[in-house]
Scaffold this motif. Structure first.
Motif, PDB file in Angstrom:
ATOM      1  N   LEU A 218       0.729  -1.180   0.083  1.00 33.88           N
ATOM      2  CA  LEU A 218      -0.064   0.044   0.041  1.00 33.88           C
ATOM      3  C   LEU A 218       0.912   1.236   0.197  1.00 33.88           C
ATOM      4  O   LEU A 218       1.762   1.158   0.652  1.00 33.88           O
ATOM      5  CB  LEU A 218      -0.806  -0.119   1.237  1.00 33.88           C
ATOM      6  N   PRO A 219       0.387   2.423  -0.753  1.00 35.09           N
ATOM      7  CA  PRO A 219       1.181   3.465  -0.877  1.00 35.09           C
ATOM      8  C   PRO A 219       1.366   4.226   0.508  1.00 35.09           C
ATOM      9  O   PRO A 219       2.256   4.915   0.918  1.00 35.09           O
ATOM     10  CB  PRO A 219       0.367   4.443  -1.650  1.00 35.09           C
ATOM     11  N   VAL A 220       0.436   3.910   1.734  1.00 32.52           N
ATOM     12  CA  VAL A 220       0.574   4.421   2.903  1.00 32.52           C
ATOM     13  C   VAL A 220       1.346   3.677   3.665  1.00 32.52           C
ATOM     14  O   VAL A 220       1.391   3.828   5.236  1.00 32.52           O
ATOM     15  CB  VAL A 220      -0.909   4.658   3.483  1.00 32.52           C
ATOM     16  N   PHE A 221       1.970   2.680   3.278  1.00 28.76           N
ATOM     17  CA  PHE A 221       2.760   1.718   4.282  1.00 28.76           C
ATOM     18  C   PHE A 221       3.749   2.377   5.200  1.00 28.76           C
ATOM     19  O   PHE A 221       3.750   1.904   6.509  1.00 28.76           O
ATOM     20  CB  PHE A 221       3.392   0.666   3.405  1.00 28.76           C
ATOM     21  N   PRO A 222       4.434   3.370   5.003  1.00 24.96           N
ATOM     22  CA  PRO A 222       5.378   4.146   5.772  1.00 24.96           C
ATOM     23  C   PRO A 222       4.457   4.747   6.904  1.00 24.96           C
ATOM     24  O   PRO A 222       5.022   4.670   8.052  1.00 24.96           O
ATOM     25  CB  PRO A 222       5.808   5.277   4.910  1.00 24.96           C
ATOM     26  N   LEU A 223       3.308   5.183   6.662  1.00 26.48           N
ATOM     27  CA  LEU A 223       2.595   5.780   7.766  1.00 26.48           C
ATOM     28  C   LEU A 223       1.972   4.707   8.646  1.00 26.48           C
ATOM     29  O   LEU A 223       1.983   4.878   9.887  1.00 26.48           O
ATOM     30  CB  LEU A 223       1.188   6.567   7.175  1.00 26.48           C
ATOM     31  N   LEU A 224       1.635   3.509   7.975  1.00 27.44           N
ATOM     32  CA  LEU A 224       1.189   2.373   9.105  1.00 27.44           C
ATOM     33  C   LEU A 224       2.262   1.929   9.920  1.00 27.44           C
ATOM     34  O   LEU A 224       1.890   1.724  10.821  1.00 27.44           O
ATOM     35  CB  LEU A 224       0.795   1.263   8.163  1.00 27.44           C
ATOM     36  N   ALA A 225       3.523   1.825   9.190  1.00 26.50           N
ATOM     37  CA  ALA A 225       4.683   1.283  10.060  1.00 26.50           C
ATOM     38  C   ALA A 225       4.937   2.107  11.225  1.00 26.50           C
ATOM     39  O   ALA A 225       5.176   1.922  12.344  1.00 26.50           O
ATOM     40  CB  ALA A 225       6.236   1.081   9.219  1.00 26.50           C
ATOM     41  N   SER A 226       4.877   3.689  10.929  1.00 27.68           N
ATOM     42  CA  SER A 226       5.185   4.572  11.681  1.00 27.68           C
ATOM     43  C   SER A 226       3.982   4.648  12.806  1.00 27.68           C
ATOM     44  O   SER A 226       4.421   4.805  14.253  1.00 27.68           O
ATOM     45  CB  SER A 226       5.227   6.175  11.153  1.00 27.68           C
ATOM     46  N   LEU A 227       2.819   4.515  12.555  1.00 33.28           N
ATOM     47  CA  LEU A 227       1.697   4.387  13.612  1.00 33.28           C
ATOM     48  C   LEU A 227       1.972   3.279  14.484  1.00 33.28           C
ATOM     49  O   LEU A 227       1.882   3.297  15.602  1.00 33.28           O
ATOM     50  CB  LEU A 227       0.336   4.245  12.916  1.00 33.28           C
ATOM     51  N   LEU A 228       2.429   2.107  13.827  1.00 31.93           N
ATOM     52  CA  LEU A 228       2.719   0.952  14.683  1.00 31.93           C
ATOM     53  C   LEU A 228       3.718   1.136  15.688  1.00 31.93           C
ATOM     54  O   LEU A 228       3.624   0.722  16.851  1.00 31.93           O
ATOM     55  CB  LEU A 228       2.673  -0.472  13.862  1.00 31.93           C
ATOM     56  N   LEU A 229       4.779   1.678  15.180  1.00 31.73           N
ATOM     57  CA  LEU A 229       6.021   2.216  16.139  1.00 31.73           C
ATOM     58  C   LEU A 229       5.374   3.111  17.216  1.00 31.73           C
ATOM     59  O   LEU A 229       5.884   2.742  18.627  1.00 31.73           O
ATOM     60  CB  LEU A 229       7.145   2.564  15.382  1.00 31.73           C
ATOM     61  N   VAL A 230       4.826   4.178  16.897  1.00 32.01           N
ATOM     62  CA  VAL A 230       4.312   4.839  17.930  1.00 32.01           C
ATOM     63  C   VAL A 230       3.562   4.387  18.671  1.00 32.01           C
ATOM     64  O   VAL A 230       3.896   4.555  20.148  1.00 32.01           O
ATOM     65  CB  VAL A 230       3.597   6.094  17.374  1.00 32.01           C
ATOM     66  N   ASN A 231       2.570   3.492  18.501  1.00 34.23           N
ATOM     67  CA  ASN A 231       1.843   2.630  19.537  1.00 34.23           C
ATOM     68  C   ASN A 231       2.627   1.981  20.357  1.00 34.23           C
ATOM     69  O   ASN A 231       2.423   1.806  21.763  1.00 34.23           O
ATOM     70  CB  ASN A 231       0.916   1.699  18.665  1.00 34.23           C
ATOM     71  N   VAL A 232       3.702   1.149  20.114  1.00 34.34           N
ATOM     72  CA  VAL A 232       4.516   0.478  20.942  1.00 34.34           C
ATOM     73  C   VAL A 232       5.396   1.341  21.720  1.00 34.34           C
ATOM     74  O   VAL A 232       5.350   0.997  23.056  1.00 34.34           O
ATOM     75  CB  VAL A 232       5.641  -0.546  20.043  1.00 34.34           C
ATOM     76  N   VAL A 233       5.823   2.413  21.386  1.00 35.47           N
ATOM     77  CA  VAL A 233       6.793   3.288  22.287  1.00 35.47           C
ATOM     78  C   VAL A 233       5.885   3.927  23.296  1.00 35.47           C
ATOM     79  O   VAL A 233       6.212   3.683  24.600  1.00 35.47           O
ATOM     80  CB  VAL A 233       7.487   4.296  21.518  1.00 35.47           C
ATOM     81  N   VAL A 234       4.583   4.507  22.886  1.00 34.72           N
ATOM     82  CA  VAL A 234       3.849   4.962  24.092  1.00 34.72           C
ATOM     83  C   VAL A 234       3.191   3.792  24.993  1.00 34.72           C
ATOM     84  O   VAL A 234       3.305   4.001  26.190  1.00 34.72           O
ATOM     85  CB  VAL A 234       2.728   5.647  23.141  1.00 34.72           C
ATOM     86  N   MET A 235       2.736   2.827  24.423  1.00 32.88           N
ATOM     87  CA  MET A 235       2.436   1.451  25.327  1.00 32.88           C
ATOM     88  C   MET A 235       3.418   1.145  26.445  1.00 32.88           C
ATOM     89  O   MET A 235       2.993   1.118  27.503  1.00 32.88           O
ATOM     90  CB  MET A 235       1.847   0.601  24.422  1.00 32.88           C
ATOM     91  N   VAL A 236       4.537   1.039  25.843  1.00 34.66           N
ATOM     92  CA  VAL A 236       5.450   0.465  26.805  1.00 34.66           C
ATOM     93  C   VAL A 236       6.086   1.613  27.877  1.00 34.66           C
ATOM     94  O   VAL A 236       6.082   1.335  28.960  1.00 34.66           O
ATOM     95  CB  VAL A 236       6.796   0.146  25.873  1.00 34.66           C
TER      96      VAL A 236
END
Length: 407
Positions: A218-236
């Motif tokens: 998907l063209p938005v994959f960089p945004l998807l990956a970034s969103l998932l990374l932010v989720n992990v950082v904030v959750m931890v």
């Protein structure tokens, strides 16, 4: 953030299907607190071991993490009404099994943990299917507001569930609490049965062997990956509320169990307020995480630096507001960035990041508390949210898009 649209907050509730399902989930999530509180208290009373209590948490959340990929595939392949009927029925069976275990003269912790693993397995599949079901209930125009509202029934249940569960446990004991939880699942079953298939929006999922949408392409994959990374950082770093709030209330501020319950209730009220605000926005995007993470950073720092218990209670809704804004923005952005046929798989990745971070975050917070004080984990979380806010801003500017969700 954009100015709220007048009357938009009621949007998803204009759908009969969404009203039914929201009500069923609110009842079910409230009932889950009866089971969670009863089991935690029983295990602590029987073993006197914090390690045993930690095993209870692992048994409940580890299956959610492990089965998330399968749950995502199922949500994008199998009719979701069928999935929800199976998971609700399975959860009732598990509750009955737990009643049998707790009703014995001598409670077997291994059997208890085994039933909890099954409970976590059903709940993991149900959580992801429920997220994908939002699109089918409200359609593309109200997806953003509907996705935000799904985080609200969890927060609303958290505001009333623990207090009611504590009263029930004190008055009747653990077995009736589990019975209440079993009955509460009927609310979801009834809601799903009352939803008319003709009222649902089709997601064009791959049930006939069609070509599968690959998230990496998907063209938005960089945004998807970034969103998932932010989720992990904030959750931890910043979402370990059970560990940190318990330590702050009891150890730092000298409060008791009643103060702890009040802190969680006030926290949940703020989270509901955050969800209501997001639901009224005209648009919501990945870029919205910049101000949201900034607000959450301020809320974490303010609660960490509260000088006494009164100030901590006063600021508890502010912390909840930050939680509600972050969770609602993340959920809505994740669903709106991908095609409807891939929502299940996308939410499985979000769920893996969320529940996979819980054990690690608890260990990190516990270590920080032991080394310094209960204030330190929230201060570290505040710093992580500030970094995440800046990172989202940089990513959006470099990619030249925001990943906006309208409606």
């Amino acid at each position: 953030m954009r100015r709220p649209a007048q009357g938009a907050a009621a949007g998803p509730f204009s759908s009969r299907s969404f009203r039914l399902y929201f009500t069923g989930q609110l009842v079910s999530n409230t009932g889950s607190w009866f089971q969670n509180l009863a089991i935690s208290l029983v295990v602590l009373q029987e073993t006197g071991s914090a390690t045993a209590l930690a095993l209870v948490t692992i048994a409940q959340f580890a299956p959610v993490f492990l089965f998330a990929p399968l749950a995502g595939w199922l949500a994008d392949t199998v009719p979701i009404r069928r999935i929800l009927m199976v998971t609700s029925g399975g959860s009732v069976a598990v509750a009955v099994g737990l009643i049998e275990v707790l009703g014995r003269p001598e409670i077997s912790v291994p059997w208890l943990l085994g039933w909890l693993v099954l409970a976590g397995s059903f709940q993991g599949v149900e959580r992801i299917a429920a997220q994908a079901f939002v699109y089918e209930m409200v359609g593309p125009d109200l997806l953003k507001a509907g996705a935000v509202m799904t985080s609200m029934y969890v927060s609303a249940a958290r505001s009333i569930g623990p207090g009611l569960a504590g009263l029930a446990f004190a008055a009747f004991g653990p077995v009736p609490c589990l019975g209440i939880n079993a009955v509460s699942y009927a609310a979801v079953v009834i809601a799903v049965l009352l939803i008319r298939p003709a009222d649902l929006h089709q997601r064009q999922v791959s049930r006939g062997g069609g070509e599968k949408i690959r998230l990496r392409r998907l063209p938005v994959f960089p945004l998807l990956a970034s969103l998932l990374l932010v989720n992990v950082v904030v959750m931890v770093s910043g979402m370990n509320m059970n560990v940190v709030i318990t330590a702050l209330v009891t150890e730092t501020h000298g409060g008791g169990a009643e103060h702890l319950g009040l802190a969680h209730a006030l926290n949940a009220v703020g989270a509901v307020a955050g969800g209501l605000f997001l639901a009224r926005l005209r648009s919501l995007s990945f870029a919205t995480l910049t101000p949201v993470c900034l607000i959450f950073a301020v809320a974490l720092a303010a609660n960490a630096l509260a000088p006494d218990l009164v100030w901590f209670m006063t600021l508890a809704p502010v912390l909840g507001l930050g939680i509600g804004l972050f969770q609602g923005t993340l959920t809505a952005s994740a669903q709106s960035l991908v095609p409807p046929a891939a929502i299940g798989r996308m939410m499985s990745l979000v769920t893996m990041g969320t529940f996979g971070s819980i054990p690690l975050g608890a260990l990190v917070s516990g270590a920080l508390i032991d080394v310094a004080s209960a204030r330190l984990p929230f201060l570290v979380g505040s710093l992580a949210c500030l970094v995440s806010s800046a990172a989202v801003l940089i990513i959006v500017r470099r990619l030249g898009c925001s990943g906006t969700a309208e409606g």
